[in-house]
Design an enzyme around this catalytic site. Structure first.
Site, PDB file in Angstrom:
ATOM      1  N   LYS A 188      -8.847  -4.140  -2.935  1.00  0.00           N
ATOM      2  CA  LYS A 188      -8.258  -2.923  -3.491  1.00  0.00           C
ATOM      3  C   LYS A 188      -6.750  -3.102  -3.578  1.00  0.00           C
ATOM      4  O   LYS A 188      -6.160  -3.898  -2.845  1.00  0.00           O
ATOM      5  CB  LYS A 188      -8.595  -1.689  -2.661  1.00  0.00           C
ATOM      6  N   THR A 199       0.075  -3.850  -1.442  1.00  0.00           N
ATOM      7  CA  THR A 199      -0.779  -2.890  -0.743  1.00  0.00           C
ATOM      8  C   THR A 199      -2.133  -3.222  -1.159  1.00  0.00           C
ATOM      9  O   THR A 199      -2.663  -2.705  -2.114  1.00  0.00           O
ATOM     10  CB  THR A 199      -0.598  -1.441  -1.072  1.00  0.00           C
ATOM     11  N   SER A 404       1.934  14.250  -3.305  1.00  0.00           N
ATOM     12  CA  SER A 404       1.894  15.717  -3.376  1.00  0.00           C
ATOM     13  C   SER A 404       0.550  16.199  -3.862  1.00  0.00           C
ATOM     14  O   SER A 404      -0.369  15.427  -4.055  1.00  0.00           O
ATOM     15  CB  SER A 404       3.014  16.229  -4.277  1.00  0.00           C
TER      16      SER A 404
END
Lengths: 404, 404
Positions: A188, A199, A404
């Site tokens: 991933k 990441t 957010s």
């Protein structure tokens, strides 16, 4: 790839862990993701051997699971890998480390392993504690769902996705004198992709019989030629982990070099899948530097170009703006004379001898997702490629709204 | 700024060159810009002294005008600066250099100077030849329009703009024992802003009486503390030039340190104006690293954060995503212990001791264009600030369509 054997078996991108003997895996939804999607995965080695190796981010703010897992793999044995999306557990202090420890203990008790043989990987937002009231029941669910085959493979690959739009799988069969060996894995990562890893969580498995030292050598060589050459946005994560587990269930002991080559091909496939799904990208860009005095110098030049926002915006606009390539080459200190440098984009030599070459309007960037940039330094015979992607509105959108 | 004197005179951003005795300047339209806007500027020193200094891009693909101007300034004398927008004349080979030479010859004959005392600056697209059939008549027009005062100042400042939306001017008066000295200048540059200078053309002038060596020392100190700390998108240009000309028309000889301080304040004002008008930016971001073992280490950390696309997208989204700050700090090799690091955004300490601090929702990023990030490494007493801006849809839009 120069390391690719001529008659290598085809890479299978439909199966990652499926078909590798000696492993069980699962992926379930524990409620960590707001979307309700799968977010907890387990990969369990059922033996008969339990050798392992792993490489991790070099970020000095390594996440709690990375700190933990570094210790776990030190003795060359890993029984289970537990992975969660929906939270990176990075920059979370002692509470974060306790949560990783507790996760390993819970998985150990569910799978008859020692906690010290449980590798933990997390991905998601940095700076938030994991909701352990959701994660712990999820671990029990994941342990109860362990199995093998394509469905379980899909479930595990999906459970580690964050902003990925598709899951990433690759595997290959290596023929040995003692019969076939299978090598494959799941990955991933879609943003924050950079060298020294990204990441990126990758779990690789093989049914070959390999010592931990040989696994480690093969893994370091393979990641150096694959994930380390994928550079989406120059940002390095706190959580990157690439683990490789071997069960020995095939009973075969491959030659080290052949194993490394096959593993590298799996890793290259996964790395290109990561770049191909990078956040918001509309073009995959292969930046090759040739005619370099050394491979390291070639990679330095390619990486400088791959990190230029101006260049990456131009490619998004289908604009073969080669000046933005040269201006990056000119910031490096590698060997070249500026009047020897040629640049081709999709085969059109737009810059010759450091000056204007073919008409830039001959370059068609709209026709294909892949863009090939070749910079010839005229200073040697070595070359190297960095894979990146363009900088788009969708990248800005995804990364301005992520937490957010 | 730590170098700012307590009782320093106000910076005047309405006037750049206007009010500096011993200079004439102009800006005209030669048709280089598709828009028809002004695109050729002249700044002429009418003496009685003609000392000068300049700093240039360190890019190895320096443009033809940079190659030329480096030689011009070597003897410490410059009589005229000619600047054009609408074409960078970079990566243009021998024809490009001939065009720069011809430009200098033409300006010299128009202003009774030696060609070897004419500094040439160009900005615009890399890799295209300048249309000399348009530029040469433009030079004659510009020479015929030379004069002093606000109108001419505005014309010159406008003529060097590319994607700038406003012109940039700054000046200040320095009191000396022999009377007032004026220092000021004009600047352009809105993308490709990076250290080692940016795509940035700056012409500074003073009516002080200064030796070329003293001008050079003051200019290097001032640019190091101003333009070198503005980093919009990490991209270095082929054309950056900052020139400083002194006419001696005030008859005053300022103290070197006072002159350097005043010049630095002018340059800081211009640098902040550049960042404030950076392509598509919606936030100006001041990244300060404190508690560092050295100023160089502080600047290294601030620059790493200022170059993170993920961080810059988060700020665009008014998201105080401090994990993206720590993950960049963690890629550096400066002195710190990760458990000592605090991060404040607009005064709210969202990260304390390398872990979760105040609730990130307390940070209000929408209220103000300026964002203050303070990273305290807890490893010393030195500090340093890099000025950058957010990464926005408009940046992608402008830079995906610039050359087409």
């Amino acid at each position: 790839m120069s390391s690719e054997p001529k008659n290598a078996a085809e890479i299978d991108v439909e199966n990652g862990l499926a078909g590798i003997r000696g492993f069980e895996y699962s992926g379930v939804s524990a409620g960590l993701k707001a979307s309700g999607g799968k977010d907890v995965a387990l990969v369990r080695n059922v033996g008969p051997e339990f050798t392992a190796a792993a490489v991790f981010t070099t970020n000095r703010f390594a996440a709690a699971p990375v700190e933990w897992s570094r210790e776990v793999v030190r003795d060359g044995r890993v029984d289970v890998v537990v992975l969660n999306s929906g939270g990176a557990n990075a920059c979370t202090g002692t509470e974060g480390f306790r949560n990783t420890h507790r996760t390993a203990e819970e998985v150990a008790s569910l799978t008859d392993a020692a906690a010290g043989d449980v590798l933990v990987c997390s991905t998601g937002l940095i700076g938030e504690q994991l909701p352990m009231d959701l994660l712990l029941p999820g671990l029990r669910d994941a342990a109860g769902s362990l199995g093998e085959g394509p469905e379980h493979d899909d479930a595990a690959a999906s459970a580690i996705m964050t902003t990925d739009t598709v899951s990433k799988k690759a595997s290959v069969t290596l023929q040995t004198e003692q019969g076939p060996v299978r090598i494959g894995g799941i990955a991933k990562g879609a943003g924050m992709l950079a060298p020294g890893l990204a990441t990126m969580l990758v779990v690789l498995a093989t049914d070959a019989s390999m010592s931990a030292d040989n696994l480690d050598a093969a893994l370091r060589s393979a990641t150096e030629r694959s994930f380390d050459r994928a550079d989406s946005d120059g940002c390095m994560s706190t959580n990157d982990t690439v683990a490789l587990l071997a069960s020995g269930a095939s009973g075969a002991v491959p030659e080290q070099e052949e194993f490394t080559d096959a593993l590298t091909r799996v890793c290259v496939s996964l790395a290109l899948q990561l770049i191909g799904d990078a956040e918001g990208a509309s073009h995959d860009i292969h930046v090759t530097t040739a005619g370099a005095a050394s491979e390291a110098q070639a990679l330095e030049v390619s990486r400088a170009v791959a990190r230029s926002n101006l260049f990456k915006c131009a490619i998004f606009g289908n604009d073969p703006n080669w000046g933005r390539i040269l201006s990056e080459v000119g910031t490096t200190s590698v060997d070249f004379d500026s009047s020897d440098v040629n640049v081709s984009i999709n085969g059109v030599m737009v810059c010759r001898g450091g000056a204007i070459g073919e008409d830039r309007s001959l370059v068609d960037l709209a026709a294909d997702r892949t863009v090939d940039v070749v910079i010839d330094l005229g200073a040697g015979s070595e070359s190297g490629t960095i894979w990146t992607n363009d900088l788009t509105h969708d990248y800005v959108e995804e990364n301005s709204a992520y937490s957010s």
